[in-house]
Scaffold this motif. Sequence first.
Motif, PDB file in Angstrom:
ATOM      1  N   PHE A  14       8.828  28.456 -28.264  1.00 31.63           N
ATOM      2  CA  PHE A  14       7.634  27.853 -27.662  1.00 31.63           C
ATOM      3  C   PHE A  14       7.977  27.055 -26.414  1.00 31.63           C
ATOM      4  CE2 PHE A  14       6.022  28.583 -31.971  1.00 31.63           C
ATOM      5  CZ  PHE A  14       4.807  29.197 -31.668  1.00 31.63           C
ATOM      6  N   ILE A  15       9.029  26.235 -26.530  1.00 37.47           N
ATOM      7  CA  ILE A  15       9.299  25.332 -25.397  1.00 37.47           C
ATOM      8  C   ILE A  15       9.965  26.033 -24.204  1.00 37.47           C
ATOM      9  CG2 ILE A  15       9.353  23.211 -26.783  1.00 37.47           C
ATOM     10  CD1 ILE A  15      12.404  23.307 -26.604  1.00 37.47           C
ATOM     11  N   CYS A  16      10.510  27.235 -24.430  1.00 37.31           N
ATOM     12  CA  CYS A  16      11.100  27.923 -23.275  1.00 37.31           C
ATOM     13  C   CYS A  16      10.127  28.947 -22.685  1.00 37.31           C
ATOM     14  CB  CYS A  16      12.420  28.592 -23.638  1.00 37.31           C
ATOM     15  SG  CYS A  16      12.243  30.124 -24.559  1.00 37.31           S
ATOM     16  N   GLY A  17       8.929  29.040 -23.258  1.00 44.80           N
ATOM     17  CA  GLY A  17       7.922  29.943 -22.709  1.00 44.80           C
ATOM     18  C   GLY A  17       8.101  31.385 -23.125  1.00 44.80           C
ATOM     19  N   ALA A  18       8.806  31.594 -24.245  1.00 44.20           N
ATOM     20  CA  ALA A  18       9.036  32.967 -24.680  1.00 44.20           C
ATOM     21  C   ALA A  18       7.883  33.488 -25.542  1.00 44.20           C
ATOM     22  CB  ALA A  18      10.356  33.058 -25.447  1.00 44.20           C
ATOM     23  N   TYR A  19       7.411  32.658 -26.453  1.00 50.17           N
ATOM     24  CA  TYR A  19       6.333  33.112 -27.341  1.00 50.17           C
ATOM     25  C   TYR A  19       4.995  33.137 -26.602  1.00 50.17           C
ATOM     26  CZ  TYR A  19       9.682  32.214 -31.122  1.00 50.17           C
ATOM     27  OH  TYR A  19      10.782  32.217 -31.930  1.00 50.17           O
ATOM     28  N   MET A  20       4.748  32.100 -25.814  1.00 57.98           N
ATOM     29  CA  MET A  20       3.525  32.013 -25.012  1.00 57.98           C
ATOM     30  C   MET A  20       3.932  31.549 -23.620  1.00 57.98           C
ATOM     31  SD  MET A  20       1.157  29.956 -27.678  1.00 57.98           S
ATOM     32  CE  MET A  20      -0.169  29.625 -26.527  1.00 57.98           C
ATOM     33  N   PRO A  21       3.313  32.125 -22.565  1.00 56.26           N
ATOM     34  CA  PRO A  21       3.678  31.660 -21.227  1.00 56.26           C
ATOM     35  C   PRO A  21       3.366  30.175 -21.065  1.00 56.26           C
ATOM     36  CG  PRO A  21       2.370  33.665 -21.125  1.00 56.26           C
ATOM     37  CD  PRO A  21       2.337  33.196 -22.542  1.00 56.26           C
ATOM     38  N   ILE A  22       4.248  29.488 -20.389  1.00 55.24           N
ATOM     39  CA  ILE A  22       4.028  28.051 -20.165  1.00 55.24           C
ATOM     40  C   ILE A  22       2.739  27.836 -19.367  1.00 55.24           C
ATOM     41  CG2 ILE A  22       4.988  26.065 -18.900  1.00 55.24           C
ATOM     42  CD1 ILE A  22       7.755  27.075 -19.852  1.00 55.24           C
ATOM     43  N   ALA A  23       2.416  28.823 -18.536  1.00 61.25           N
ATOM     44  CA  ALA A  23       1.189  28.730 -17.722  1.00 61.25           C
ATOM     45  C   ALA A  23      -0.053  28.604 -18.597  1.00 61.25           C
ATOM     46  CB  ALA A  23       1.076  29.962 -16.821  1.00 61.25           C
ATOM     47  N   SER A  24       0.034  29.033 -19.868  1.00 60.36           N
ATOM     48  CA  SER A  24      -1.142  28.950 -20.737  1.00 60.36           C
ATOM     49  C   SER A  24      -1.243  27.591 -21.441  1.00 60.36           C
ATOM     50  CB  SER A  24      -1.087  30.073 -21.786  1.00 60.36           C
ATOM     51  OG  SER A  24       0.050  29.886 -22.606  1.00 60.36           O
ATOM     52  N   PHE A  25      -0.218  26.726 -21.288  1.00 56.81           N
ATOM     53  CA  PHE A  25      -0.273  25.390 -21.884  1.00 56.81           C
ATOM     54  C   PHE A  25      -1.061  24.450 -20.969  1.00 56.81           C
ATOM     55  CE2 PHE A  25       4.139  26.294 -23.893  1.00 56.81           C
ATOM     56  CZ  PHE A  25       3.537  26.967 -24.939  1.00 56.81           C
ATOM     57  N   ASN A  26      -1.433  23.270 -21.495  1.00 55.53           N
ATOM     58  CA  ASN A  26      -2.141  22.312 -20.632  1.00 55.53           C
ATOM     59  C   ASN A  26      -1.182  21.752 -19.576  1.00 55.53           C
ATOM     60  OD1 ASN A  26      -0.898  19.766 -21.423  1.00 55.53           O
ATOM     61  ND2 ASN A  26      -1.943  20.031 -23.388  1.00 55.53           N
ATOM     62  N   GLU A  27      -1.767  21.182 -18.554  1.00 54.32           N
ATOM     63  CA  GLU A  27      -0.980  20.810 -17.377  1.00 54.32           C
ATOM     64  C   GLU A  27       0.115  19.780 -17.691  1.00 54.32           C
ATOM     65  OE1 GLU A  27      -1.901  19.379 -12.878  1.00 54.32           O
ATOM     66  OE2 GLU A  27      -3.556  20.273 -14.008  1.00 54.32           O
ATOM     67  N   GLY A  28      -0.224  18.820 -18.567  1.00 62.58           N
ATOM     68  CA  GLY A  28       0.751  17.783 -18.918  1.00 62.58           C
ATOM     69  C   GLY A  28       1.980  18.378 -19.588  1.00 62.58           C
ATOM     70  N   LEU A  29       1.724  19.248 -20.535  1.00 62.20           N
ATOM     71  CA  LEU A  29       2.827  19.878 -21.262  1.00 62.20           C
ATOM     72  C   LEU A  29       3.655  20.764 -20.327  1.00 62.20           C
ATOM     73  CD1 LEU A  29       4.121  20.105 -24.024  1.00 62.20           C
ATOM     74  CD2 LEU A  29       2.557  21.970 -24.581  1.00 62.20           C
ATOM     75  N   GLN A  30       2.930  21.457 -19.432  1.00 56.79           N
ATOM     76  CA  GLN A  30       3.649  22.311 -18.459  1.00 56.79           C
ATOM     77  C   GLN A  30       4.651  21.484 -17.655  1.00 56.79           C
ATOM     78  OE1 GLN A  30       1.358  24.846 -15.812  1.00 56.79           O
ATOM     79  NE2 GLN A  30      -0.180  25.145 -17.410  1.00 56.79           N
ATOM     80  N   LYS A  31       4.195  20.305 -17.217  1.00 54.85           N
ATOM     81  CA  LYS A  31       5.067  19.436 -16.395  1.00 54.85           C
ATOM     82  C   LYS A  31       6.291  18.995 -17.202  1.00 54.85           C
ATOM     83  CE  LYS A  31       2.125  17.631 -12.743  1.00 54.85           C
ATOM     84  NZ  LYS A  31       0.811  18.266 -12.922  1.00 54.85           N
TER      85      LYS A  31
END
Lengths: 301, 300
Positions: A197-214
């Motif tokens: 999850f945290i490396c963007g493998a399961y879901m793209p980081i772009a699909s997370f909220n902006e705070g989490l993306q940062k």
Amino acid sequence: MKTIFTLTCRNFKIFFKDKGLFFSSLITPIILLVLYTTFLSGIYEDSFLSALPPTVEMDQGVLQGLVGGQLLSSLLAVSSITVSFCANMVMVNDKVNHIKDDLLTSPLKKPYLAISYYLATFLTTLLILFVALIFGYIYIAISGGFFFQIQDILWMSLDLILLTMFGTAFSSFINYFLSSQGQISAVSAIIGAGYGFICGAYMPIASFNEGLQKILMFLPGTYGTSLIRNHTMNASFEKLKDTLPSFAIEKMKDSIDVNIYFFDQKIELSIMYIVLIIATILFLGLYIGLYLLEKYHKRKA
Amino acid sequence: MIKVEHLSKNFKEVKAVKDISFEVKDGELFAFLGVNGAGKSTTISILTGLLSKDSGKVFIDNLDLDTKLDEIKKEIGIVFQNSVLDVSLSSYDNLKYRASLYSIRGEDFNKRLNELNSLLNFSGYMNRPFNKLSGGQKRRIDIARALLPHPRLLFLDEPTTGLDPFTRKRIYEVIENIRKKENMTVFLTTHYMEEANDASHVVILDEGQIVAEGTPLELKNQYAGDYVYLYHPDMDLLNQIGIEYEKIIDGVRFKINTTQKASEYINKYPTLFKDYEVIKGRMDDVFLNVTGKKIEEEKK
């Protein structure tokens, strides 16, 4: 050097002789492969098709190339960490079972021991990941999306080596602190479940909220996933240029982390390489430093 | 070979080793006795550089442990309480990889392996995975591993724990044979007191402190005394003499301070001594008397 080589051989052999360790290291790649081929590939296909205007029809081969490339990059990014954590259990088991006591009563220098664990974990992980990469190529080829040129394959191989170096350095640093079977289980479970999850493998980081993306952009693993995704999808995106305008392709790349941004600043591939190399050196330095600082082996009485 | 001066080690509030001093002479079999938790393994861990000490000085072969640990490590071999070899590898691989830590490789390794095999006779199971070996076979490989670098000092940390009496006896025969052949000093820790019978010097540790030391005979004479066993004695005569005795199967036994005292009784009451034996006190008795512990307390 001979001592490091011999110890590396020993660690490598122990890993492959220990069926429990070997098969548990394969669990994550196998689960992901099954999950992707049976379930996620369909979702990714729908996602790519829905991003296109109704008037545009995407070539089926290109679509399969994009889906396969995304799957392969996710699989390799996650496995570079989970497999290296498993392979590194040789080091933890040596500590838990007091084998390290035996090794350190010889004139062996502690950094040599640390380097031998690192090299064995690196080689083991790399071997398993290359096998996974070949299976990925076969899967993509069967689905009709294999457009890779030799330079793509070389770049992917380089990425894989770098990801493995990073994963091994990270797992070596974390595993250094483990000293019981309970801790091993806890860390394996957390890494296996959470890292994707945290490396963007399961879901793209772009699909997370902006705070989490940062926040996630401060983690080096994010750059590793994006780096290899660039190279696993590049050939298909090149093909897509015949169908879609470049701005639409860039938008698509943004949505699946091929393009990543650090506070609105697009990260170039060269920066991704630098981040991964620096993170690898940092974790490796800390790990070897811990061994150097250990004047006495912390044996429990 | 070993000189320990005022050695202390604490684990938080627990004082594991309390200001102990002793010496081990070149080539001797030195026994370090104590029950579990007495501080034996902690002391060995310090002497082998695995554990730091809080205070005191340690010299091994005149080398200061604080400054010459790397050199000391070339001189020592250790048989740990539990096997610490790689269970999934064969004995051959285990020995090969451990030998490389001492730069013993190729032909040198093969030569050393043959030498050790002639002492320990393990060729029959050398290629079997270590976890498939019996307890006695594992111990032989452990000993072979410890002897790989031709150590001048061999530490044996409770080497026979968990082994059957026959295997224990065999292991000690092998160790004694090797000690003589290789002219090694052996530092043995054990909680089986009788295993110290053949030691040149014995130190008894209790709750981190040295409570007695000497040769086994000195310790037995000082702390255990002798026992006279009378089988089917004349009980009336025995009671008449007024000796305090303890009933055993087929007779009685009573304690005497010296063997001389037994001779006196035999000369004075020859009719009482028809079927008898005079037995020296055991190391178990020495330990119990020295530490003031009673068997009942042990049972509790």
